[in-house]
Design a protein around this motif. Structure first.
Motif, PDB file in Angstrom:
ATOM      1  N   MET A   4       0.852  -1.187   0.000  1.00  0.00           N
ATOM      2  CA  MET A   4       0.000   0.000   0.000  1.00  0.00           C
ATOM      3  C   MET A   4       0.885   1.233   0.000  1.00  0.00           C
ATOM      4  O   MET A   4       1.915   1.273   0.670  1.00  0.00           O
ATOM      5  CB  MET A   4      -0.968  -0.004   1.192  1.00  0.00           C
ATOM      6  N   GLN A   5       0.514   2.235  -0.802  1.00  0.00           N
ATOM      7  CA  GLN A   5       1.256   3.491  -0.840  1.00  0.00           C
ATOM      8  C   GLN A   5       0.385   4.572  -1.484  1.00  0.00           C
ATOM      9  O   GLN A   5      -0.463   4.280  -2.337  1.00  0.00           O
ATOM     10  CB  GLN A   5       2.563   3.344  -1.624  1.00  0.00           C
ATOM     11  N   TRP A   6       0.605   5.801  -1.063  1.00  0.00           N
ATOM     12  CA  TRP A   6      -0.099   6.914  -1.684  1.00  0.00           C
ATOM     13  C   TRP A   6       0.504   7.198  -3.053  1.00  0.00           C
ATOM     14  O   TRP A   6       1.711   7.071  -3.261  1.00  0.00           O
ATOM     15  CB  TRP A   6      -0.014   8.157  -0.824  1.00  0.00           C
ATOM     16  N   THR A   7      -0.337   7.597  -3.978  1.00  0.00           N
ATOM     17  CA  THR A   7       0.125   7.992  -5.301  1.00  0.00           C
ATOM     18  C   THR A   7       0.578   9.452  -5.241  1.00  0.00           C
ATOM     19  O   THR A   7       0.581  10.079  -4.185  1.00  0.00           O
ATOM     20  CB  THR A   7      -1.011   7.840  -6.330  1.00  0.00           C
ATOM     21  N   ASN A   8       0.932  10.017  -6.399  1.00  0.00           N
ATOM     22  CA  ASN A   8       1.315  11.428  -6.442  1.00  0.00           C
ATOM     23  C   ASN A   8       0.115  12.348  -6.246  1.00  0.00           C
ATOM     24  O   ASN A   8       0.290  13.528  -5.942  1.00  0.00           O
ATOM     25  CB  ASN A   8       2.006  11.745  -7.776  1.00  0.00           C
ATOM     26  N   ASP A   9      -1.073  11.823  -6.450  1.00  0.00           N
ATOM     27  CA  ASP A   9      -2.292  12.556  -6.122  1.00  0.00           C
ATOM     28  C   ASP A   9      -2.528  12.408  -4.625  1.00  0.00           C
ATOM     29  O   ASP A   9      -2.689  11.290  -4.119  1.00  0.00           O
ATOM     30  CB  ASP A   9      -3.472  11.975  -6.913  1.00  0.00           C
ATOM     31  N   ALA A  10      -2.560  13.523  -3.902  1.00  0.00           N
ATOM     32  CA  ALA A  10      -2.634  13.478  -2.437  1.00  0.00           C
ATOM     33  C   ALA A  10      -3.919  12.847  -1.916  1.00  0.00           C
ATOM     34  O   ALA A  10      -4.010  12.546  -0.720  1.00  0.00           O
ATOM     35  CB  ALA A  10      -2.499  14.890  -1.869  1.00  0.00           C
ATOM     36  N   ASN A  11      -4.902  12.645  -2.794  1.00  0.00           N
ATOM     37  CA  ASN A  11      -6.163  12.065  -2.348  1.00  0.00           C
ATOM     38  C   ASN A  11      -6.408  10.677  -2.928  1.00  0.00           C
ATOM     39  O   ASN A  11      -7.524  10.162  -2.857  1.00  0.00           O
ATOM     40  CB  ASN A  11      -7.345  12.979  -2.712  1.00  0.00           C
ATOM     41  N   VAL A  12      -5.371  10.072  -3.482  1.00  0.00           N
ATOM     42  CA  VAL A  12      -5.524   8.735  -4.068  1.00  0.00           C
ATOM     43  C   VAL A  12      -4.492   7.786  -3.459  1.00  0.00           C
ATOM     44  O   VAL A  12      -3.283   7.990  -3.601  1.00  0.00           O
ATOM     45  CB  VAL A  12      -5.376   8.756  -5.605  1.00  0.00           C
ATOM     46  N   LEU A  13      -4.980   6.781  -2.788  1.00  0.00           N
ATOM     47  CA  LEU A  13      -4.149   5.746  -2.186  1.00  0.00           C
ATOM     48  C   LEU A  13      -4.173   4.515  -3.083  1.00  0.00           C
ATOM     49  O   LEU A  13      -5.207   4.177  -3.666  1.00  0.00           O
ATOM     50  CB  LEU A  13      -4.696   5.379  -0.800  1.00  0.00           C
ATOM     51  N   SER A  14      -3.049   3.828  -3.194  1.00  0.00           N
ATOM     52  CA  SER A  14      -3.014   2.575  -3.944  1.00  0.00           C
ATOM     53  C   SER A  14      -2.813   1.409  -2.975  1.00  0.00           C
ATOM     54  O   SER A  14      -2.167   1.555  -1.934  1.00  0.00           O
ATOM     55  CB  SER A  14      -1.892   2.580  -4.983  1.00  0.00           C
ATOM     56  N   ALA A  15      -3.386   0.273  -3.334  1.00  0.00           N
ATOM     57  CA  ALA A  15      -3.224  -0.936  -2.529  1.00  0.00           C
ATOM     58  C   ALA A  15      -3.226  -2.142  -3.452  1.00  0.00           C
ATOM     59  O   ALA A  15      -3.986  -2.191  -4.429  1.00  0.00           O
ATOM     60  CB  ALA A  15      -4.340  -1.068  -1.498  1.00  0.00           C
ATOM     61  N   GLN A  16      -2.362  -3.110  -3.141  1.00  0.00           N
ATOM     62  CA  GLN A  16      -2.304  -4.342  -3.904  1.00  0.00           C
ATOM     63  C   GLN A  16      -2.933  -5.448  -3.065  1.00  0.00           C
ATOM     64  O   GLN A  16      -2.392  -5.834  -2.032  1.00  0.00           O
ATOM     65  CB  GLN A  16      -0.860  -4.690  -4.258  1.00  0.00           C
ATOM     66  N   VAL A  17      -4.082  -5.948  -3.517  1.00  0.00           N
ATOM     67  CA  VAL A  17      -4.824  -6.978  -2.792  1.00  0.00           C
ATOM     68  C   VAL A  17      -4.597  -8.318  -3.472  1.00  0.00           C
ATOM     69  O   VAL A  17      -4.873  -8.482  -4.667  1.00  0.00           O
ATOM     70  CB  VAL A  17      -6.326  -6.642  -2.734  1.00  0.00           C
ATOM     71  N   LEU A  18      -4.113  -9.263  -2.700  1.00  0.00           N
ATOM     72  CA  LEU A  18      -3.710 -10.568  -3.212  1.00  0.00           C
ATOM     73  C   LEU A  18      -4.521 -11.656  -2.515  1.00  0.00           C
ATOM     74  O   LEU A  18      -4.694 -11.622  -1.291  1.00  0.00           O
ATOM     75  CB  LEU A  18      -2.215 -10.772  -2.941  1.00  0.00           C
ATOM     76  N   ASN A  19      -5.031 -12.622  -3.293  1.00  0.00           N
ATOM     77  CA  ASN A  19      -5.767 -13.720  -2.660  1.00  0.00           C
ATOM     78  C   ASN A  19      -4.811 -14.671  -1.952  1.00  0.00           C
ATOM     79  O   ASN A  19      -3.597 -14.624  -2.142  1.00  0.00           O
ATOM     80  CB  ASN A  19      -6.618 -14.468  -3.694  1.00  0.00           C
ATOM     81  N   ARG A  20      -5.353 -15.556  -1.099  1.00  0.00           N
ATOM     82  CA  ARG A  20      -4.486 -16.415  -0.297  1.00  0.00           C
ATOM     83  C   ARG A  20      -3.674 -17.375  -1.159  1.00  0.00           C
ATOM     84  O   ARG A  20      -2.536 -17.716  -0.810  1.00  0.00           O
ATOM     85  CB  ARG A  20      -5.304 -17.198   0.735  1.00  0.00           C
ATOM     86  N   HIS A  21      -4.249 -17.821  -2.277  1.00  0.00           N
ATOM     87  CA  HIS A  21      -3.492 -18.693  -3.190  1.00  0.00           C
ATOM     88  C   HIS A  21      -2.377 -17.941  -3.903  1.00  0.00           C
ATOM     89  O   HIS A  21      -1.520 -18.554  -4.542  1.00  0.00           O
ATOM     90  CB  HIS A  21      -4.431 -19.331  -4.215  1.00  0.00           C
ATOM     91  N   GLN A  22      -2.422 -16.631  -3.834  1.00  0.00           N
ATOM     92  CA  GLN A  22      -1.403 -15.742  -4.404  1.00  0.00           C
ATOM     93  C   GLN A  22      -1.279 -15.906  -5.915  1.00  0.00           C
ATOM     94  O   GLN A  22      -0.195 -15.771  -6.481  1.00  0.00           O
ATOM     95  CB  GLN A  22      -0.042 -15.953  -3.713  1.00  0.00           C
ATOM     96  N   ASP A  23      -2.416 -16.152  -6.577  1.00  0.00           N
ATOM     97  CA  ASP A  23      -2.418 -16.250  -8.031  1.00  0.00           C
ATOM     98  C   ASP A  23      -3.305 -15.187  -8.686  1.00  0.00           C
ATOM     99  O   ASP A  23      -3.491 -15.188  -9.899  1.00  0.00           O
ATOM    100  CB  ASP A  23      -2.843 -17.652  -8.493  1.00  0.00           C
ATOM    101  N   ASN A  24      -3.851 -14.275  -7.874  1.00  0.00           N
ATOM    102  CA  ASN A  24      -4.670 -13.182  -8.401  1.00  0.00           C
ATOM    103  C   ASN A  24      -4.395 -11.916  -7.581  1.00  0.00           C
ATOM    104  O   ASN A  24      -4.499 -11.930  -6.355  1.00  0.00           O
ATOM    105  CB  ASN A  24      -6.155 -13.527  -8.330  1.00  0.00           C
ATOM    106  N   LEU A  25      -4.035 -10.841  -8.274  1.00  0.00           N
ATOM    107  CA  LEU A  25      -3.715  -9.577  -7.610  1.00  0.00           C
ATOM    108  C   LEU A  25      -4.484  -8.443  -8.265  1.00  0.00           C
ATOM    109  O   LEU A  25      -4.496  -8.309  -9.495  1.00  0.00           O
ATOM    110  CB  LEU A  25      -2.214  -9.306  -7.673  1.00  0.00           C
TER     111      LEU A  25
END
Length: 219
Positions: A144-165
């Motif tokens: 998870m990290q904020w983008t260059n837009d101060a109001n937009v956060l990014s997050a990488q959500v991964l399933n438990r099998h770790q085959d879909n992000l």
């Protein structure tokens, strides 16, 4: 700038310092010399705010689970509820005649992982909103990290099998999210830090969709 000491992690901004201690998250104002406690439910082997659990540190090389927005007005963090994770005990051999016993949460294969949630704290309002991730079940927030837009956060959500992000963009005001990129693999997704945001908030992503990790995508 990020610092790490034993049981203390903090990220330095111009006027304020965010830090995690004793499983809770705080903000220290350098001008007023006052600390504000953002979370209060932190508990050993129960709830962790802003710092990752054992799985994330070991599997994803991810420890500091909080990040400032570009304008320093919002602080995003991940909360780990590990109350249902089985415990593991081990002997610690130090300088004493007898070892001590350390007990911590440790999910073996097939056991329950921590329940994770993503939150955004507004410094001016002293209020926290939880990001709606209700579409996911048994998942990791691998980055998870904020983008260059101060109001937009990014997050990488991964399933438990770790085959879909899913790469999510999250509105910092409403805490609503949208999927901006998806990666699938027949084996697993290799989580990396190869996400770079450009001035216009487009981004460069390292993709393995064609079998080669060195291929870059501009979105």
């Amino acid at each position: 700038m990020t610092f790490k000491c034993k049981n203390l992690h903090f990220q330095l901004m111009v006027k304020k310092i965010a830090y995690a201690k004793d499983n809770n998250l705080f903000v220290y104002d350098l001008e007023t010399k006052k600390s504000t406690q953002i979370t209060t439910d932190g508990k050993k082997n129960g709830i962790i705010n802003g710092i990752t659990d054992w799985v994330y540190e070991e599997e994803f090389a991810f420890v500091r689970a909080f990040d400032w927005s570009a304008d320093s007005k919002k602080l995003a963090y991940i909360r780990f509820d590990e109350s249902q994770v089985p415990e593991f005990s081990m002997s610690i051999f130090g300088t004493s005649l007898y070892p001590t016993i350390e007990t911590f949460k440790y999910p073996k294969a097939g056991e329950k992982n921590s329940l994770v949630s993503l939150h955004i704290y507004d410094v001016a309002l002293a209020a926290t909103k939880e990001v709606n991730l209700g579409n996911y079940n048994d998942f990791y927030i691998a980055r998870m990290q904020w983008t260059n837009d101060a109001n937009v956060l990014s997050a990488q959500v991964l399933n438990r099998h770790q085959d879909n992000l899913d790469l999510l963009f999250i509105d910092g005001t409403t805490a609503t999210s949208k999927i901006v990129l998806n990666e699938k693999d027949n084996a697993y997704i290799d989580v990396t830090d190869n996400l770079t945001f450009l001035k216009d908030n487009s981004f460069i992503w390292t993709s393995e969709k064609d079998g080669f990790k060195s291929h870059l995508c501009l979105r």
